[in-house]
Design a protein around this motif. Sequence first.
Motif, PDB file in Angstrom:
ATOM      1  N   GLU A  81       0.853  -1.193   0.000  1.00  0.00           N
ATOM      2  CA  GLU A  81       0.000   0.000   0.000  1.00  0.00           C
ATOM      3  C   GLU A  81       0.885   1.239   0.000  1.00  0.00           C
ATOM      4  OE1 GLU A  81      -3.522   2.108   2.701  1.00  0.00           O
ATOM      5  OE2 GLU A  81      -2.598   0.225   3.362  1.00  0.00           O
ATOM      6  N   GLU A  82       0.622   2.142  -0.902  1.00  0.00           N
ATOM      7  CA  GLU A  82       1.366   3.400  -0.947  1.00  0.00           C
ATOM      8  C   GLU A  82       0.396   4.575  -0.802  1.00  0.00           C
ATOM      9  OE1 GLU A  82       5.467   2.735  -3.494  1.00  0.00           O
ATOM     10  OE2 GLU A  82       3.762   3.741  -4.452  1.00  0.00           O
ATOM     11  N   LEU A  83       0.834   5.576  -0.023  1.00  0.00           N
ATOM     12  CA  LEU A  83       0.048   6.786   0.161  1.00  0.00           C
ATOM     13  C   LEU A  83       0.717   7.930  -0.580  1.00  0.00           C
ATOM     14  CD1 LEU A  83      -0.742   6.632   3.998  1.00  0.00           C
ATOM     15  CD2 LEU A  83      -2.086   5.731   2.099  1.00  0.00           C
ATOM     16  N   ALA A  84      -0.052   8.630  -1.378  1.00  0.00           N
ATOM     17  CA  ALA A  84       0.461   9.788  -2.105  1.00  0.00           C
ATOM     18  C   ALA A  84      -0.376  11.011  -1.776  1.00  0.00           C
ATOM     19  CB  ALA A  84       0.443   9.519  -3.612  1.00  0.00           C
ATOM     20  N   VAL A  85       0.198  12.173  -1.970  1.00  0.00           N
ATOM     21  CA  VAL A  85      -0.508  13.424  -1.725  1.00  0.00           C
ATOM     22  C   VAL A  85      -1.404  13.722  -2.923  1.00  0.00           C
ATOM     23  CG1 VAL A  85      -0.276  15.893  -1.282  1.00  0.00           C
ATOM     24  CG2 VAL A  85       1.390  14.295  -0.316  1.00  0.00           C
ATOM     25  N   ALA A  86      -2.715  13.790  -2.668  1.00  0.00           N
ATOM     26  CA  ALA A  86      -3.648  14.146  -3.736  1.00  0.00           C
ATOM     27  C   ALA A  86      -3.830  15.657  -3.820  1.00  0.00           C
ATOM     28  CB  ALA A  86      -4.996  13.473  -3.503  1.00  0.00           C
ATOM     29  N   LEU A  94      -5.180  12.391   0.811  1.00  0.00           N
ATOM     30  CA  LEU A  94      -4.370  11.259   0.394  1.00  0.00           C
ATOM     31  C   LEU A  94      -5.004  10.472  -0.745  1.00  0.00           C
ATOM     32  CD1 LEU A  94      -3.308   9.916   3.902  1.00  0.00           C
ATOM     33  CD2 LEU A  94      -1.832  11.072   2.244  1.00  0.00           C
ATOM     34  N   ALA A  95      -4.182   9.982  -1.622  1.00  0.00           N
ATOM     35  CA  ALA A  95      -4.592   9.021  -2.647  1.00  0.00           C
ATOM     36  C   ALA A  95      -3.833   7.732  -2.368  1.00  0.00           C
ATOM     37  CB  ALA A  95      -4.261   9.543  -4.039  1.00  0.00           C
ATOM     38  N   THR A  96      -4.542   6.611  -2.385  1.00  0.00           N
ATOM     39  CA  THR A  96      -3.930   5.334  -2.031  1.00  0.00           C
ATOM     40  C   THR A  96      -3.855   4.422  -3.246  1.00  0.00           C
ATOM     41  OG1 THR A  96      -4.980   5.551   0.143  1.00  0.00           O
ATOM     42  CG2 THR A  96      -4.027   3.424  -0.405  1.00  0.00           C
ATOM     43  N   THR A 110       4.873  10.872  -2.960  1.00  0.00           N
ATOM     44  CA  THR A 110       4.588   9.607  -2.277  1.00  0.00           C
ATOM     45  C   THR A 110       5.225   9.629  -0.900  1.00  0.00           C
ATOM     46  OG1 THR A 110       4.497   8.365  -4.361  1.00  0.00           O
ATOM     47  CG2 THR A 110       4.870   7.097  -2.344  1.00  0.00           C
ATOM     48  N   LEU A 111       4.441   9.334   0.144  1.00  0.00           N
ATOM     49  CA  LEU A 111       4.952   9.323   1.508  1.00  0.00           C
ATOM     50  C   LEU A 111       5.687   8.019   1.762  1.00  0.00           C
ATOM     51  CD1 LEU A 111       1.886  10.820   3.433  1.00  0.00           C
ATOM     52  CD2 LEU A 111       3.797  12.011   2.331  1.00  0.00           C
ATOM     53  N   VAL A 112       6.928   8.107   2.219  1.00  0.00           N
ATOM     54  CA  VAL A 112       7.773   6.928   2.385  1.00  0.00           C
ATOM     55  C   VAL A 112       7.950   6.570   3.861  1.00  0.00           C
ATOM     56  CG1 VAL A 112      10.049   5.924   1.944  1.00  0.00           C
ATOM     57  CG2 VAL A 112       9.001   7.467   0.258  1.00  0.00           C
ATOM     58  N   ASN A 129      11.477   7.277  11.688  1.00  0.00           N
ATOM     59  CA  ASN A 129      12.192   6.098  11.202  1.00  0.00           C
ATOM     60  C   ASN A 129      11.252   4.957  10.818  1.00  0.00           C
ATOM     61  OD1 ASN A 129      14.806   7.227  11.651  1.00  0.00           O
ATOM     62  ND2 ASN A 129      14.610   6.770  13.853  1.00  0.00           N
ATOM     63  N   THR A 130       9.967   5.252  10.783  1.00  0.00           N
ATOM     64  CA  THR A 130       8.962   4.212  10.512  1.00  0.00           C
ATOM     65  C   THR A 130       8.496   4.267   9.063  1.00  0.00           C
ATOM     66  OG1 THR A 130       8.183   4.335  12.803  1.00  0.00           O
ATOM     67  CG2 THR A 130       6.731   3.289  11.194  1.00  0.00           C
ATOM     68  N   ASN A 131       8.592   3.156   8.367  1.00  0.00           N
ATOM     69  CA  ASN A 131       8.091   3.087   6.994  1.00  0.00           C
ATOM     70  C   ASN A 131       6.572   3.216   6.990  1.00  0.00           C
ATOM     71  OD1 ASN A 131      10.642   2.693   5.856  1.00  0.00           O
ATOM     72  ND2 ASN A 131      10.505   0.467   6.072  1.00  0.00           N
ATOM     73  N   ILE A 132       6.052   3.998   6.071  1.00  0.00           N
ATOM     74  CA  ILE A 132       4.601   4.180   5.953  1.00  0.00           C
ATOM     75  C   ILE A 132       4.063   3.087   5.042  1.00  0.00           C
ATOM     76  CG2 ILE A 132       2.757   5.711   5.178  1.00  0.00           C
ATOM     77  CD1 ILE A 132       4.592   8.066   5.821  1.00  0.00           C
ATOM     78  N   ASP A 133       3.423   2.089   5.659  1.00  0.00           N
ATOM     79  CA  ASP A 133       2.873   0.982   4.878  1.00  0.00           C
ATOM     80  C   ASP A 133       1.351   1.009   4.844  1.00  0.00           C
ATOM     81  OD1 ASP A 133       2.319   0.338   7.468  1.00  0.00           O
ATOM     82  OD2 ASP A 133       3.367  -1.588   7.473  1.00  0.00           O
ATOM     83  N   GLY A 134       0.752   2.115   5.257  1.00  0.00           N
ATOM     84  CA  GLY A 134      -0.696   2.238   5.234  1.00  0.00           C
ATOM     85  C   GLY A 134      -1.150   3.430   6.059  1.00  0.00           C
ATOM     86  N   ILE A 135      -2.426   3.740   5.941  1.00  0.00           N
ATOM     87  CA  ILE A 135      -2.982   4.903   6.627  1.00  0.00           C
ATOM     88  C   ILE A 135      -2.890   4.762   8.142  1.00  0.00           C
ATOM     89  CG2 ILE A 135      -5.313   3.940   6.532  1.00  0.00           C
ATOM     90  CD1 ILE A 135      -4.354   7.670   6.317  1.00  0.00           C
ATOM     91  N   GLU A 136      -3.019   3.541   8.647  1.00  0.00           N
ATOM     92  CA  GLU A 136      -2.996   3.343  10.096  1.00  0.00           C
ATOM     93  C   GLU A 136      -1.617   3.657  10.679  1.00  0.00           C
ATOM     94  OE1 GLU A 136      -5.275   2.699  13.475  1.00  0.00           O
ATOM     95  OE2 GLU A 136      -5.836   2.908  11.365  1.00  0.00           O
TER      96      GLU A 136
END
Length: 381
Positions: A172-177, A252-254, A194-196, A200-207
Motif C-alpha cells: 500500500e502506498e500513500l500519495a498526496v492528492a 491522500l490518494a492510495t 509519495t509518503l515513504v 524512522n517508521t516506513n509508511i505501509d498504510g494509513i494506520e
Amino acid sequence: MRASDRPHDPAAAKAPEPQQSPPLIHRTDPRSRGLVISGALTLGLGAAAVFLPAPYVVESPGPTFNTVGTVKAENGEETPLIEIEGATTYPTGGELDLTTVYVAGGPDTAMSFLEAVGAWVNPEDAVLPEEFVYPRGTTGEQVDEQNAAAMSSSQEAAVAAALRELDIAFTEELAVADLVADSPAAGVLQAGDTLVRIGNTNIDGIETLRGELQDNGGSPVEVTYRRDGVERTASITPVQGENGSYQLGIFLATSYQFPFDISIALNNVGGPSAGMMFALGIVDRLTPGELTGGKHFAGTGTIDSAGTVGAIGGIPQKMVGATDSGAEFFLAPADNCGEVVGNIPEGLDVVKVATLDEARSAVEALAAGADPAGLAQCTAN
C-alpha cells in the motif's frame, strides 16, 4: 386546430345576420371583482407550485445485493458479485447484503413540489434540502462521477481491509492528492508526492501514518517523501483536527498491489457505503466454512484499508430495505447510532460495529446462535 385556423365559409359570409335584442348591462362591485381576480391568482399559483421544481432530495429504501451471491451480468448470465482469481476460495451460504438508498431529486433532476409532499407523508422516506446533500453548483454529471469514484475507492479499500484482516500481505502506498487550506505541509509537500517514512517508521498504510502522528503528540515530525523518483526529507508540524487527531493537512490518494485479483461486479450503484459489506464478503470467500451460518445478514458502512468502519447516510432507509429483503440482522456503523435509535424496523436485530474485526466477530457470534442483545447495541444518549 386553433379557432383562428378554422376555414372560412363564403356562403356563411353572405347570410344576413339575425336581429338581436340589446345586450343586458350587469353592474359589478369593483371589490367583488378584485376578490375574484385574487382568488383566481391564488388558485393559479397554487396549481403551478404543484408542478414547479422543488429544491429537495428524497431518500427512500433501495434494493439489497448479496456480496456472497451472484448478480446478473449485462449479457443476462449470473456471475459472482465478488470474483477472486489466483487464490483458493471456499463455498459460501446465507446472505451478506449491502444496502442501498434510492435518491430522487438533486442536480439536473429536480422533483416537483407534489412529489416532495408525497415523500413527506411517507414514513419510510426522508426529505432533505438539496444543499444538505449536494454543494451548490454541483451538476448531475459531477454527482455521477463522484459516486463512481467513491465506489471504486471503497472496493479497493475493502480488498485491503479484508486481506489485512486475514494477515495476507500486500503493498500500500500513500500519495498526496491535494493540500487543505492553510496546510502545515504547504511549501513542503505537493500533489503527487509519495509518503515513504515518518521518522524512522516506513509508511505501509494509513494506520501507520495516523499512529505515528498521534504518538508524536503534535511535535514536529520528519517526513520522507518521494518526488520524481528522488527521496527527500522535511520537518512538518502537525495540526490538531476537530476530532482531536493530529494531521498533516493533506488529502491522500492510495494505491495498492495485491497478491491476486479480486473484482466486484456491481453496476448502477455508487458511493462508498458498501465497503464494509464488500470486505465481509471477501473474508467469507477466502476462509473455509460459511461465515453466516446460513443466516441472512445486511449492513452498511464505509471502510478504510485499516478496517475502520465509518458513518454513512440514509441508514433508516437502509434498515427498511434490509427488512424488505428478509434480513434478520443488521450491522450498523457505531457513528450512525444516533440515527439508528428509534428507527429500527420491527423484527430486525441491529448490532453496532466500529471495525471490520468487530463486524466479522458479530457475524460469527450470531451465526453460532448468540443472543443479539448480548452484542454491542446502539442506545439512546
